[in-house]
Write a protein that holds these residues in place. Structure first.
Motif, PDB file in Angstrom:
ATOM      1  N   SER A  21      -7.897  86.271  -6.165  1.00 36.73           N
ATOM      2  CA  SER A  21      -8.558  85.246  -6.582  1.00 36.73           C
ATOM      3  C   SER A  21      -9.309  85.952  -7.724  1.00 36.73           C
ATOM      4  CB  SER A  21      -9.697  84.477  -5.399  1.00 36.73           C
ATOM      5  OG  SER A  21     -10.203  83.772  -6.391  1.00 36.73           O
ATOM      6  N   GLN A  22      -9.533  85.348  -8.724  1.00 34.79           N
ATOM      7  CA  GLN A  22     -10.249  85.777  -9.869  1.00 34.79           C
ATOM      8  C   GLN A  22     -11.799  85.856  -9.813  1.00 34.79           C
ATOM      9  OE1 GLN A  22      -8.778  86.974 -12.805  1.00 34.79           O
ATOM     10  NE2 GLN A  22      -6.854  86.302 -11.772  1.00 34.79           N
ATOM     11  N   SER A  23     -12.346  85.266  -8.626  1.00 32.44           N
ATOM     12  CA  SER A  23     -13.768  85.637  -8.402  1.00 32.44           C
ATOM     13  C   SER A  23     -13.898  86.987  -7.718  1.00 32.44           C
ATOM     14  CB  SER A  23     -14.045  84.481  -7.370  1.00 32.44           C
ATOM     15  OG  SER A  23     -15.264  84.393  -6.939  1.00 32.44           O
ATOM     16  N   GLU A  24     -15.244  87.352  -8.484  1.00 30.77           N
ATOM     17  CA  GLU A  24     -15.555  88.626  -7.830  1.00 30.77           C
ATOM     18  C   GLU A  24     -16.142  88.675  -6.718  1.00 30.77           C
ATOM     19  OE1 GLU A  24     -17.414  90.749 -11.144  1.00 30.77           O
ATOM     20  OE2 GLU A  24     -15.526  90.459 -12.474  1.00 30.77           O
ATOM     21  N   THR A  25     -16.758  87.437  -6.248  1.00 35.32           N
ATOM     22  CA  THR A  25     -17.780  87.165  -5.213  1.00 35.32           C
ATOM     23  C   THR A  25     -17.025  87.206  -3.737  1.00 35.32           C
ATOM     24  OG1 THR A  25     -17.858  84.833  -5.483  1.00 35.32           O
ATOM     25  CG2 THR A  25     -19.714  86.336  -6.612  1.00 35.32           C
ATOM     26  N   ASN A  26     -15.862  86.881  -3.582  1.00 34.19           N
ATOM     27  CA  ASN A  26     -14.935  86.675  -2.525  1.00 34.19           C
ATOM     28  C   ASN A  26     -13.595  87.522  -2.441  1.00 34.19           C
ATOM     29  OD1 ASN A  26     -12.968  85.066  -3.559  1.00 34.19           O
ATOM     30  ND2 ASN A  26     -14.494  83.386  -3.691  1.00 34.19           N
ATOM     31  N   ASN A  27     -12.956  87.473  -1.304  1.00 38.30           N
ATOM     32  CA  ASN A  27     -11.626  88.050  -1.328  1.00 38.30           C
ATOM     33  C   ASN A  27     -10.614  86.930  -1.008  1.00 38.30           C
ATOM     34  OD1 ASN A  27     -12.395  87.685   1.276  1.00 38.30           O
ATOM     35  ND2 ASN A  27     -11.825  89.488   2.044  1.00 38.30           N
TER      36      ASN A  27
END
Length: 128
Positions: free
Chosen positions: A39-45
């Motif tokens: 995912s592009q989110s840096e807060t999760n995997n």
């Protein structure tokens, strides 16, 4: 989520749209039958799945319902979805069909042998 022209979804949406459990989807991904991207989110995997994965899951599910092993499906998936060459997919299918026909022949031979053995066992039982 739209990324360029490609529609991306999380595993929950993929599960809902495909009718497969999250565990089944993870199993297929672990066995290289489908793939995802980070995912592009840096807060999760979390993982993102393209809408193309729906077609691949339908193919895999149909194959599993028909009794095809995960190993054989991996080979078929590479031929179908990993190559743009239809002749490669055809070669894999022809080879797999020939292999299965040989196994059917072997199974039929075992059944004939066991039927003959059963007759002999029953004949022995009748003599007592």
């Amino acid at each position: 989520m739209v990324h360029g022209l490609e529609v991306l979804m999380k595993i929950g949406e993929l599960s809902e749209r495909s009718g497969l459990s999250r565990d089944t989807i993870r199993l297929y991904e672990k066995n290289d039958l489908i793939s995802s991207s980070a995912s592009q989110s840096e807060t999760n995997n979390y993982r993102d799945y393209s809408d193309d994965v729906l077609l691949q899951l339908k193919f895999v599910s149909s194959g599993r319902e028909a009794g095809i092993s995960i190993s054989d499906l991996r080979e078929l998936m590479k031929a179908f979805f990993g190559s743009c060459d239809p002749s490669e997919a055809e070669n894999v299918i022809v080879a797999k069909t020939a292999e299965l026909k040989e196994r059917v022949s072997q199974i039929e031979n075992v059944i004939v042998f066991l039927d003959a053995a059963l007759v002999k066992v029953r004949e022995g039982l009748d003599e007592t």
